[in-house]
Write a protein that holds these residues in place. Structure first.
Motif, PDB file in Angstrom:
ATOM      1  N   THR A  85       0.874  -1.171   0.000  1.00 10.96           N
ATOM      2  CA  THR A  85       0.000   0.000   0.000  1.00 10.96           C
ATOM      3  C   THR A  85       0.911   1.220   0.000  1.00 10.96           C
ATOM      4  O   THR A  85       2.123   1.106   0.250  1.00 10.96           O
ATOM      5  N   VAL A  86       0.338   2.391  -0.243  1.00  6.87           N
ATOM      6  CA  VAL A  86       1.138   3.623  -0.253  1.00  6.87           C
ATOM      7  C   VAL A  86       1.767   3.840   1.123  1.00  6.87           C
ATOM      8  O   VAL A  86       2.943   4.220   1.222  1.00  6.87           O
ATOM      9  N   GLU A  87       1.019   3.547   2.192  1.00  4.25           N
ATOM     10  CA  GLU A  87       1.542   3.743   3.549  1.00  4.25           C
ATOM     11  C   GLU A  87       2.705   2.789   3.827  1.00  4.25           C
ATOM     12  O   GLU A  87       3.728   3.191   4.400  1.00  4.25           O
ATOM     13  N   GLU A  88       2.568   1.527   3.441  1.00  2.00           N
ATOM     14  CA  GLU A  88       3.639   0.544   3.655  1.00  2.00           C
ATOM     15  C   GLU A  88       4.890   0.933   2.866  1.00  2.00           C
ATOM     16  O   GLU A  88       6.004   0.895   3.388  1.00  2.00           O
ATOM     17  N   ALA A  89       4.682   1.317   1.622  1.00  2.00           N
ATOM     18  CA  ALA A  89       5.813   1.710   0.781  1.00  2.00           C
ATOM     19  C   ALA A  89       6.484   2.968   1.332  1.00  2.00           C
ATOM     20  O   ALA A  89       7.716   3.074   1.322  1.00  2.00           O
ATOM     21  N   THR A  90       5.684   3.896   1.836  1.00  2.00           N
ATOM     22  CA  THR A  90       6.240   5.126   2.408  1.00  2.00           C
ATOM     23  C   THR A  90       7.125   4.802   3.609  1.00  2.00           C
ATOM     24  O   THR A  90       8.250   5.313   3.718  1.00  2.00           O
ATOM     25  N   LEU A  91       6.640   3.947   4.492  1.00  2.00           N
ATOM     26  CA  LEU A  91       7.446   3.556   5.657  1.00  2.00           C
ATOM     27  C   LEU A  91       8.734   2.862   5.235  1.00  2.00           C
ATOM     28  O   LEU A  91       9.811   3.128   5.773  1.00  2.00           O
ATOM     29  N   LYS A  92       8.618   1.965   4.277  1.00  2.00           N
ATOM     30  CA  LYS A  92       9.792   1.231   3.795  1.00  2.00           C
ATOM     31  C   LYS A  92      10.822   2.192   3.189  1.00  2.00           C
ATOM     32  O   LYS A  92      12.019   2.073   3.440  1.00  2.00           O
ATOM     33  N   LEU A  93      10.339   3.178   2.423  1.00  2.00           N
ATOM     34  CA  LEU A  93      11.248   4.143   1.798  1.00  2.00           C
ATOM     35  C   LEU A  93      11.813   5.137   2.800  1.00  2.00           C
ATOM     36  O   LEU A  93      12.934   5.611   2.621  1.00  2.00           O
ATOM     37  N   GLU A  94      11.071   5.433   3.853  1.00  2.00           N
ATOM     38  CA  GLU A  94      11.622   6.285   4.916  1.00  2.00           C
ATOM     39  C   GLU A  94      12.823   5.592   5.551  1.00  2.00           C
ATOM     40  O   GLU A  94      13.863   6.218   5.796  1.00  2.00           O
ATOM     41  N   GLN A  95      12.701   4.298   5.795  1.00  2.00           N
ATOM     42  CA  GLN A  95      13.825   3.534   6.362  1.00  2.00           C
ATOM     43  C   GLN A  95      14.985   3.474   5.368  1.00  2.00           C
ATOM     44  O   GLN A  95      16.149   3.617   5.746  1.00  2.00           O
ATOM     45  N   TYR A  96      14.662   3.272   4.102  1.00  2.00           N
ATOM     46  CA  TYR A  96      15.656   3.199   3.027  1.00  2.00           C
ATOM     47  C   TYR A  96      16.465   4.496   2.956  1.00  2.00           C
ATOM     48  O   TYR A  96      17.692   4.475   2.831  1.00  2.00           O
ATOM     49  N   GLN A 140      20.859   5.688   4.585  1.00  2.00           N
ATOM     50  CA  GLN A 140      21.953   6.272   3.808  1.00  2.00           C
ATOM     51  C   GLN A 140      21.356   7.352   2.911  1.00  2.00           C
ATOM     52  O   GLN A 140      20.198   7.248   2.512  1.00  2.00           O
ATOM     53  N   GLU A 141      22.137   8.384   2.590  1.00  2.00           N
ATOM     54  CA  GLU A 141      21.646   9.421   1.677  1.00  2.00           C
ATOM     55  C   GLU A 141      21.334   8.796   0.321  1.00  2.00           C
ATOM     56  O   GLU A 141      22.105   7.991  -0.189  1.00  2.00           O
ATOM     57  N   ARG A 142      20.210   9.169  -0.243  1.00  2.00           N
ATOM     58  CA  ARG A 142      19.780   8.647  -1.537  1.00  2.00           C
ATOM     59  C   ARG A 142      19.442   9.807  -2.465  1.00  2.00           C
ATOM     60  O   ARG A 142      19.004  10.866  -2.025  1.00  2.00           O
ATOM     61  N   CYS A 143      19.602   9.572  -3.762  1.00  2.00           N
ATOM     62  CA  CYS A 143      19.165  10.567  -4.733  1.00  2.00           C
ATOM     63  C   CYS A 143      17.756  10.199  -5.202  1.00  2.00           C
ATOM     64  O   CYS A 143      17.288   9.079  -4.984  1.00  2.00           O
ATOM     65  N   HIS A 144      17.094  11.135  -5.849  1.00  2.00           N
ATOM     66  CA  HIS A 144      15.724  10.915  -6.307  1.00  2.00           C
ATOM     67  C   HIS A 144      15.650   9.706  -7.244  1.00  2.00           C
ATOM     68  O   HIS A 144      14.695   8.933  -7.192  1.00  2.00           O
ATOM     69  N   GLN A 145      16.663   9.567  -8.091  1.00  2.00           N
ATOM     70  CA  GLN A 145      16.688   8.479  -9.064  1.00  2.00           C
ATOM     71  C   GLN A 145      16.703   7.105  -8.373  1.00  2.00           C
ATOM     72  O   GLN A 145      15.978   6.197  -8.789  1.00  2.00           O
ATOM     73  N   GLU A 198      18.354  16.673  -2.306  1.00  2.00           N
ATOM     74  CA  GLU A 198      19.345  16.605  -3.384  1.00  2.00           C
ATOM     75  C   GLU A 198      20.689  17.224  -2.983  1.00  2.00           C
ATOM     76  O   GLU A 198      21.741  16.651  -3.247  1.00  2.00           O
ATOM     77  N   GLN A 199      20.664  18.398  -2.341  1.00  2.00           N
ATOM     78  CA  GLN A 199      21.912  19.056  -1.944  1.00  2.00           C
ATOM     79  C   GLN A 199      22.668  18.218  -0.918  1.00  2.00           C
ATOM     80  O   GLN A 199      23.888  18.082  -1.004  1.00  2.00           O
ATOM     81  N   ARG A 200      21.945  17.691   0.040  1.00  2.00           N
ATOM     82  CA  ARG A 200      22.575  16.879   1.082  1.00  2.00           C
ATOM     83  C   ARG A 200      23.193  15.622   0.478  1.00  2.00           C
ATOM     84  O   ARG A 200      24.307  15.230   0.827  1.00  2.00           O
ATOM     85  N   PHE A 201      22.478  14.995  -0.469  1.00  2.00           N
ATOM     86  CA  PHE A 201      23.013  13.811  -1.146  1.00  2.00           C
ATOM     87  C   PHE A 201      24.293  14.164  -1.895  1.00  2.00           C
ATOM     88  O   PHE A 201      25.291  13.450  -1.796  1.00  2.00           O
ATOM     89  N   ALA A 202      24.252  15.253  -2.655  1.00  2.00           N
ATOM     90  CA  ALA A 202      25.416  15.649  -3.463  1.00  2.00           C
ATOM     91  C   ALA A 202      26.631  15.915  -2.583  1.00  2.00           C
ATOM     92  O   ALA A 202      27.745  15.471  -2.893  1.00  2.00           O
ATOM     93  N   LYS A 203      26.428  16.605  -1.462  1.00  2.00           N
ATOM     94  CA  LYS A 203      27.544  16.894  -0.558  1.00  2.00           C
ATOM     95  C   LYS A 203      28.112  15.618   0.060  1.00  2.00           C
ATOM     96  O   LYS A 203      29.331  15.448   0.149  1.00  2.00           O
ATOM     97  N   ALA A 204      27.243  14.717   0.469  1.00  2.00           N
ATOM     98  CA  ALA A 204      27.698  13.450   1.056  1.00  2.00           C
ATOM     99  C   ALA A 204      28.429  12.609   0.015  1.00  2.00           C
ATOM    100  O   ALA A 204      29.469  12.000   0.300  1.00  2.00           O
ATOM    101  N   PHE A 205      27.912  12.584  -1.203  1.00  2.00           N
ATOM    102  CA  PHE A 205      28.517  11.818  -2.292  1.00  2.00           C
ATOM    103  C   PHE A 205      29.919  12.341  -2.600  1.00  2.00           C
ATOM    104  O   PHE A 205      30.884  11.581  -2.660  1.00  2.00           O
TER     105      PHE A 205
END
Length: 157
Positions: free
Chosen positions: A8-19, A23-28, A59-66
């Protein structure tokens, strides 16, 4: 037929919040993860909007960490860092900000240390072949060509 897990959207949202919290992730990366979870495009947009709104995705935080990680650990130059960030669809502004976090003195010191260390490791008797191997190595790592050629000529002389 095989049974694949549906979310469900809620389950996927929780899973992606943990993801994203792990670690920092980019939109892609997040979009690919959601597509792999077989989410529909409307749900993907809702979830990504939620992640951005709640600061899980930045995006900025990801780029700086990368940039920080790849420069410090892998000793990549600005050209390679820029190319890799462009591959991940990071904006030019975010790339410029991230690259600005590396001080010029640190950048040059890292370059000189890397070049000298690699030069010592190359086991080649022919000075031209040795210089070519050094140049190829440094260009592959994304260091600017004017720095690479100057250093190669300096070390061979």
């Amino acid at each position: 037929m095989y049974n694949r897990k549906t979310y469900t959207v809620e389950e996927a949202t929780l899973k992606l919040e943990q993801y994203c919290a792990y670690q920092e992730r980019c939109h892609q990366e997040v979009r690919q993860k959601l597509q792999h979870m077989h989410m529909i495009p409307e749900a993907i947009e809702i979830i990504i909007g939620h992640l951005i709104e709640h600061n899980f995705l930045n995006e900025q935080r990801f780029a700086k960490a990368f940039v920080s990680g790849k420069f410090t650990i892998k000793k990549w130059g600005r050209r390679r860092l820029t190319l890799e960030l462009k591959k991940r669809d990071i904006s030019k502004i975010a790339i410029k900000e991230a690259l600005a976090t590396i001080s010029e003195s640190t950048y040059l010191n890292t370059f000189h240390e890397l070049a000298e260390k690699r030069f010592e490791k190359i086991r080649e008797s022919d000075p031209y072949k040795k210089k070519k191997k050094l140049i190829d190595y440094l260009l592959y790592r994304g260091w600017e060509s004017h720095l690479v050629y100057e250093k190669a000529y300096e070390l061979i002389q």
